[in-house]
Design an enzyme around this catalytic site. Structure first.
Site, PDB file in Angstrom:
ATOM      1  N   HIS A  62      10.959 -41.422  38.611  1.00 13.93           N
ATOM      2  CA  HIS A  62      12.377 -41.732  38.378  1.00 13.93           C
ATOM      3  C   HIS A  62      13.177 -41.672  39.674  1.00 13.93           C
ATOM      4  CE1 HIS A  62      12.988 -40.957  33.775  1.00 13.93           C
ATOM      5  NE2 HIS A  62      12.618 -42.190  34.038  1.00 13.93           N
ATOM      6  N   LYS A  79       0.108 -41.624  21.637  1.00 11.42           N
ATOM      7  CA  LYS A  79       1.544 -41.362  21.627  1.00 11.42           C
ATOM      8  C   LYS A  79       1.965 -40.841  20.256  1.00 11.42           C
ATOM      9  CE  LYS A  79       5.946 -41.857  23.031  1.00 11.42           C
ATOM     10  NZ  LYS A  79       6.731 -42.904  23.652  1.00 11.42           N
ATOM     11  N   LYS A 123      12.922 -41.981  20.926  1.00 11.17           N
ATOM     12  CA  LYS A 123      13.863 -41.645  22.000  1.00 11.17           C
ATOM     13  C   LYS A 123      14.700 -42.874  22.314  1.00 11.17           C
ATOM     14  CE  LYS A 123      12.426 -39.078  25.531  1.00 11.17           C
ATOM     15  NZ  LYS A 123      11.532 -38.488  26.567  1.00 11.17           N
ATOM     16  N   HIS A 146       9.682 -50.223  36.437  1.00 16.94           N
ATOM     17  CA  HIS A 146       9.589 -48.825  35.989  1.00 16.94           C
ATOM     18  C   HIS A 146       8.151 -48.295  36.014  1.00 16.94           C
ATOM     19  CE1 HIS A 146      10.349 -45.170  33.703  1.00 16.94           C
ATOM     20  NE2 HIS A 146       9.401 -45.522  32.847  1.00 16.94           N
ATOM     21  N   ARG A 168       5.775 -32.688  24.009  1.00 12.85           N
ATOM     22  CA  ARG A 168       6.134 -34.050  24.355  1.00 12.85           C
ATOM     23  C   ARG A 168       6.485 -34.222  25.825  1.00 12.85           C
ATOM     24  NH1 ARG A 168       9.785 -37.833  20.434  1.00 12.85           N
ATOM     25  NH2 ARG A 168       9.825 -39.629  21.820  1.00 12.85           N
ATOM     26  N   ARG A 189      27.104 -43.294  11.848  1.00  8.35           N
ATOM     27  CA  ARG A 189      26.232 -42.100  11.896  1.00  8.35           C
ATOM     28  C   ARG A 189      24.779 -42.424  11.583  1.00  8.35           C
ATOM     29  NH1 ARG A 189      30.538 -39.703   8.942  1.00  8.35           N
ATOM     30  NH2 ARG A 189      31.957 -38.633  10.338  1.00  8.35           N
ATOM     31  N   GLU A 201      10.788 -33.256  21.511  1.00  8.17           N
ATOM     32  CA  GLU A 201      10.498 -32.913  22.891  1.00  8.17           C
ATOM     33  C   GLU A 201      10.839 -31.480  23.230  1.00  8.17           C
ATOM     34  OE1 GLU A 201      12.459 -35.145  26.144  1.00  8.17           O
ATOM     35  OE2 GLU A 201      10.472 -35.834  26.545  1.00  8.17           O
ATOM     36  N   ASN A 229       6.025 -36.970  30.353  1.00 12.06           N
ATOM     37  CA  ASN A 229       6.811 -37.186  31.568  1.00 12.06           C
ATOM     38  C   ASN A 229       5.947 -37.167  32.825  1.00 12.06           C
ATOM     39  OD1 ASN A 229       9.282 -37.412  30.221  1.00 12.06           O
ATOM     40  ND2 ASN A 229       9.461 -35.182  30.099  1.00 12.06           N
ATOM     41  N   HIS A 234       6.845 -38.990  35.955  1.00 16.62           N
ATOM     42  CA  HIS A 234       8.216 -39.480  35.840  1.00 16.62           C
ATOM     43  C   HIS A 234       9.203 -38.756  36.750  1.00 16.62           C
ATOM     44  CE1 HIS A 234       6.669 -41.761  32.519  1.00 16.62           C
ATOM     45  NE2 HIS A 234       7.848 -42.317  32.290  1.00 16.62           N
ATOM     46  N   GLU A 263       1.979 -47.116  32.035  1.00 16.97           N
ATOM     47  CA  GLU A 263       2.278 -46.032  31.081  1.00 16.97           C
ATOM     48  C   GLU A 263       1.057 -45.745  30.206  1.00 16.97           C
ATOM     49  OE1 GLU A 263       5.014 -44.043  30.616  1.00 16.97           O
ATOM     50  OE2 GLU A 263       6.608 -45.055  31.712  1.00 16.97           O
TER      51      GLU A 263
END
Lengths: 337, 337
Positions: free
Chosen positions: A236, A211, A135, A249, A225, A113, A221, A229, A232, A177
């Site tokens: 993506h 950031k 993330k 990427h 946040r 956990r 998010e 994206n 993206h 990025e």
């Protein structure tokens, strides 16, 4: 230099400095068991420098590349943690790029956990962006980052020296990025790309500051946040449909941004930077194929996609676009207004 | 009645009342996609009552029993979420006992980095204990709860009516965790077990109040929450070594507690309650086998085990026991002082 990420219960420092990789033992409590997770693409030299500073450590090496961000590797690594009798007080250090950070971070988030997680990013992409923010995730099939957690690292150690072993293409890929961050938040960062010589240390520091500010304001998010994206959604989709073994990427994100830069002059500035970085052109694509990926993307709910647009460098607009509108954008193409 | 669990960013209500299962649509926003996760042991009648109140829902049924708390089921359920196009705004409802709650909770914790989770416990064990607290997990091999998260439910709905379809043994098994809570925290709860007729509604309510108080003070089990492990160290070992198809979880915890009740009169009171509940005797065991399980247990770090002892009903002592001391306790046996 040292930056602090201030979050309610789990604030943490980021060290950005050449040669910090030699100082891991100063920044991380190493008198416990430590699993060093890395991949085959990271030069052994960096991994060994870290290992030498952790007396009770072991190394887990995964194959380089996005396919390693999968369920099987996740399970294998958890089994490694068990077989080394890792306890709740032990820790994981990721030494690698985004794939290693995401996978190792999710192992740390879920083993017992949650155990301590440290990140030493070794690619531009992870140094300017993914190592900060918490993330962590794995992919399932073609669904990127579909399973994961928000799990903040305890410390991030960014040493620009380790970038020296990367190819120029990999470095430029990562810079995409950072450019994204500039376009939505800070024209000064964009202008750093327009100088004669690119000062990568300055770009890393400014990107991480930006950031950090976003993550501090919106850890999970829920809203703000989402602006990260930018590029993206379609990026993506291009990556999933055409990227395998072809595009990196950051290159796909760069392509994705073009569709949503709404000003002619700004688009030209950006295209000049792309040229300087030697980024690939957007390939010929099939609109319905990309649309299919967009509508299955995890950010889409119901029949709209929350989309980030940029009209003026350093600022953004959030707009809910219907699938129909996304289709029109795709039909228009990346290079038209 | 309604109890609130007050936690920084994720407080939630618990409804404890007969017939609340009919009111799911009042307590849970059901105008979204809902995955109802349950197991083959839960009477369809309860599952259908829930489903009828959720217009856009589907049911995932796992096989009953601890073996379902595994990696394969976890992965299967995630694939179900994907195939039903579940978005971040959708939700999971668990209808079942601890296995269903733990597994469904971990799916909810990790799918898209976390979606809303609701718990409708249908066993005594989950109604008095596991449905509150946010500990979700799966097992790997013989390592119980080795992979998971802290993920609080959005709402817990406890309807004692649903217990009517359980066997007496299953009911009494669940009461063991409530008795545990009484022994460490509240003699009044222990005395509820000594009345002529056992008032299960009163026991559930008191247990959940106590559990709530502990969780509020220590959400992530950094310290106080460890007291809830009373009886579990040796209990888990017995369960792993001898429990399969023989003993239920609560029965093993009851066995485990005996080893650490340090007062003769209290032990006799407890044994009288065990008799009333018809609990099984501690089996003949091999000390080194149990010791092996204890030392591999996740709570152990280095060469000691943080152990909870009870001398006086309603209070506890925390003691670090060496492996050697645990061995002595095992050699002494559960029924000796």
């Amino acid at each position: 230099m040292k930056l602090n990420v201030d979050l309610q219960n789990h604030s943490y420092p980021i060290y950005i400095e050449r040669n910090t990789i030699q100082k891991v033992h100063e920044y991380i409590p190493v008198t416990r068991k430590i699993a060093i997770i890395t991949d085959t693409g990271v030069p052994e030299k960096w991994v060994n420098i870290v290992k030498e500073q952790c007396p009770d450590s072991f190394i887990c090496t995964i194959p380089q590349g996005e396919p390693s961000k999968c369920f099987d590797q996740y399970k294998n690594l958890l089994e490694e943690m068990i077989s080394h009798n890792m306890s709740r007080k032990d820790a994981i250090i990721a030494v690698g790029g985004g794939v290693v950070g995401d996978l190792a971070g999710f192992v740390a988030a879920s083993y017992m956990r949650g155990i301590d997680f440290y990140n030493i990013p070794t690619t531009v992409l992870s140094q300017v962006d993914s190592s900060v923010g918490g993330k962590v995730a794995i992919d399932m099939g073609s669904y990127k980052n579909i399973v994961g957690a928000f799990w903040q690292p305890k410390t991030v150690i960014i040493d620009p020296n380790v970038l020296s072993t990367l190819s120029l293409r990999q470095q430029h890929n990562g810079l995409c990025e950072a450019l994204k961050m500039g376009l939505i938040l800070d024209d000064h960062l964009v202008s750093l790309f327009e100088q004669e010589t690119i000062d990568i240390d300055a770009i890393i520091t400014r990107s991480i500051e930006l950031k950090r500010d976003v993550v501090q304001q919106d850890e999970r998010e829920s809203n703000l946040r989402k602006i990260l994206n930018f590029g993206h959604t379609i990026g993506h989709a291009i990556e999933s449909a055409y990227g395998l073994n072809t595009y990196l990427h950051g290159e796909c994100v760069a392509m994705g941004m073009l569709f949503f830069i709404e000003d002619k002059t700004l688009k030209q500035r950006v295209l000049n930077i792309y040229k300087k970085l030697g980024l690939p052109q957007v390939p010929n694509y099939d609109t319905s194929t990309l649309l299919e990926y967009v509508t299955h993307d995890k950010k889409s709910s119901h029949n709209t996609v929350s989309t980030i647009l940029v009209e003026q460098s350093g600022s953004y607009i959030i707009k809910e676009l219907s699938f129909k509108e996304i289709q029109e954008v795709l039909e228009r193409g990346p290079y038209e207004e």
